[in-house]
Design a protein around this motif. Structure first.
Motif, short mmCIF file in Angstrom:
data_model
loop_
_atom_site.label_atom_id
_atom_site.label_comp_id
_atom_site.label_asym_id
_atom_site.label_seq_id
_atom_site.Cartn_x
_atom_site.Cartn_y
_atom_site.Cartn_z
N LEU A 56 2.80 0.54 3.36
CA LEU A 56 4.01 1.34 3.27
C LEU A 56 3.69 2.83 3.12
O LEU A 56 4.54 3.61 2.71
N SER A 57 2.48 3.22 3.49
CA SER A 57 2.09 4.63 3.35
C SER A 57 2.48 5.48 4.55
O SER A 57 2.39 6.71 4.50
N GLY A 58 2.93 4.84 5.63
CA GLY A 58 3.40 5.57 6.80
C GLY A 58 4.86 5.29 7.05
O GLY A 58 5.56 4.68 6.24
N GLU A 59 5.35 5.73 8.20
CA GLU A 59 6.78 5.56 8.51
C GLU A 59 7.13 4.11 8.80
O GLU A 59 8.20 3.63 8.42
N VAL A 60 6.24 3.40 9.51
CA VAL A 60 6.53 2.04 9.93
C VAL A 60 5.77 1.03 9.08
O VAL A 60 4.53 1.04 9.08
N PRO A 61 6.45 0.18 8.31
CA PRO A 61 5.73 -0.85 7.54
C PRO A 61 4.89 -1.72 8.48
O PRO A 61 5.40 -2.20 9.49
N THR B 94 -14.50 2.12 6.87
CA THR B 94 -13.84 1.90 5.57
C THR B 94 -12.49 1.24 5.81
O THR B 94 -11.62 1.83 6.45
N PRO B 95 -12.27 0.03 5.32
CA PRO B 95 -10.98 -0.64 5.54
C PRO B 95 -9.91 -0.07 4.62
O PRO B 95 -10.20 0.38 3.50
N LYS B 96 -8.67 -0.08 5.08
CA LYS B 96 -7.55 0.38 4.25
C LYS B 96 -7.09 -0.73 3.31
O LYS B 96 -6.45 -0.48 2.30
N SER B 97 -7.45 -1.96 3.66
CA SER B 97 -7.05 -3.13 2.87
C SER B 97 -8.22 -4.09 2.78
O SER B 97 -9.05 -4.16 3.69
N PRO B 98 -8.32 -4.86 1.69
CA PRO B 98 -9.32 -5.93 1.64
C PRO B 98 -9.06 -6.95 2.75
O PRO B 98 -7.94 -7.11 3.21
N GLY B 99 -10.12 -7.64 3.17
CA GLY B 99 -9.96 -8.72 4.13
C GLY B 99 -9.83 -8.30 5.57
O GLY B 99 -9.43 -9.09 6.42
N ILE C 115 0.85 -1.20 0.00
CA ILE C 115 0.00 0.00 0.00
C ILE C 115 0.88 1.24 0.00
O ILE C 115 1.78 1.38 0.85
N PHE C 116 0.62 2.13 -0.98
CA PHE C 116 1.36 3.38 -1.11
C PHE C 116 0.39 4.56 -1.11
O PHE C 116 -0.78 4.42 -1.49
N SER C 117 0.89 5.74 -0.74
CA SER C 117 0.16 6.98 -1.01
C SER C 117 0.24 7.24 -2.50
O SER C 117 1.30 7.03 -3.12
N ILE C 118 -0.86 7.68 -3.10
CA ILE C 118 -0.89 7.85 -4.55
C ILE C 118 -1.05 9.33 -4.95
O ILE C 118 -1.47 10.16 -4.14
#
Length: 337
Positions: A182-187, A220-225, A95-98
């Motif tokens: 990976l959109s924040g500082e800590v994976p 709203t989830p940030k990821s599926p599942g 996951i990245f910021s777009i």
């Protein structure tokens, strides 16, 4: 609509349909995905309609290689290159910021981030390349039900609703990809999968936290599942701890419940009276590969009242198996009343 089955020598036909806005299911090493051109919002909307999927649930964008992500990603985490080098192609979603406006909100769920994956399947990589665009690819099933691990599973759920299915046999892993934010500082792992926390930490040399937050229906989830209940057959599922098998089966017998058993050969041979789906081997790899197939087989073919499912320790690949099983069982273990 006729749903065609495409083989490896028919990828050009499948890609042409995708460019025209049609939906094509495709194989990966994890589960089958329901493909639409990620740059055609109307096609992506059809994915939600066909699956009956909530529109706030973001989709994973499948790419043919890492450079394909650069059109969309605003900035990369410093560890991105190392992660991609070690785990792509493979069962790891990032996951990245777009960049604003680079992807339709229908793809991202209205978020400022998006999820990307390069699947480890030659047929699907060729399909993406010949389509000339990345593909969204949620699991190719009715939303909330066990994910499909064969083309036949897809056909069962979506026959007449999509243009075609690219058939590459059974998937090797059997559960969806690991999702790493990976959109924040800590994976951070948002969804466990075959790329385990331990593997990531070994390669990256840092501790990787696991987000265990279960998303409610109103969130709203940030990821599926990430939903509390997911992957669920119509038949109720109960997780059985090792010490509870005899009590669980006694309970079922006394309550006249017909049981479907989802277990390893070691466990299943002790309880031959139940309808059974037995994993290929006494390993977590075999259990993970057979989990969704087993849930489907017991739910659709055996007319059982309850499915008893074997549990595994929640580490390494067992974390991914138990993540899916817990949601299929709505978090319910067998407990004597």
């Amino acid at each position: 609509m006729e749903t065609k089955i495409f083989k490896s020598d028919q990828i050009n036909q499948a890609a042409a349909l995708l460019r025209q806005g049609e939906l094509i299911a495709f194989p990966t090493e994890t589960v089958y995905g329901l493909g639409a051109d990620a740059l055609l919002p109307q096609s992506v909307e059809q994915v939600f309609t066909v699956k009956g999927r909530p529109s706030d649930n973001p989709l994973i964008v499948h790419v043919v290689d890492f450079p394909m992500t650069k059109e969309f990603v605003e900035n990369y985490h410093p560890l991105t290159e190392k992660i991609v080098k070690n785990f792509w192609p493979g069962p790891l979603t990032l996951i990245f910021s777009i960049k604003p406006g680079s992807l339709s909100p229908v793809v991202t769920g209205g978020l400022s981030t998006a999820a990307f994956r390069m699947p480890d399947n030659e047929m699907t990589l060729a399909l993406i390349e010949k389509t000339g665009a990345p593909l969204v690819g949620p699991s190719a099933n009715t939303s909330g039900k066990p994910s499909p691990t064969t083309a036949l599973h897809v056909y069962h759920d979506l026959k007449g609703k999509i243009a075609g299915i690219l058939d590459d046999g059974a998937t090797q892993i059997g559960v969806e990809s690991t999702v790493l934010d990976l959109s924040g500082e800590v994976p951070t792992i948002l969804r466990p999968g075959a790329v385990t926390k331990e593997k990531l930490e070994e390669v990256l040399g840092i501790e990787i936290p696991l987000d265990k937050h279960l998303v409610k229906e109103s969130e709203t989830p940030k990821s599926p599942g990430m939903k509390y209940k997911h992957y669920s057959p119509d038949t109720p599922v109960l997780m059985i701890r090792p010490a509870d098998w005899n009590n669980a089966l006694d309970w079922a017998k006394s309550n006249e419940k017909k049981v479907g058993l989802l277990a390893t050969p070691k466990v299943a041979k002790r309880y031959e009276s139940a309808d059974r789906f037995v994993f290929d081997e006494d390993t977590i790899e075999a259990a993970t590969r057979g989990l969704f197939s087993g849930l489907r087989a017991l739910d659709e073919g055996h007319k059982v009242d309850v499915i008893f499912a074997e549990v595994f320790p929640e580490d390494h690949l067992g974390l991914a198996y138990m993540n899916r099983l817990k949601k299929a069982a709505a978090q319910n273990y067998f407990a004597e009343k």
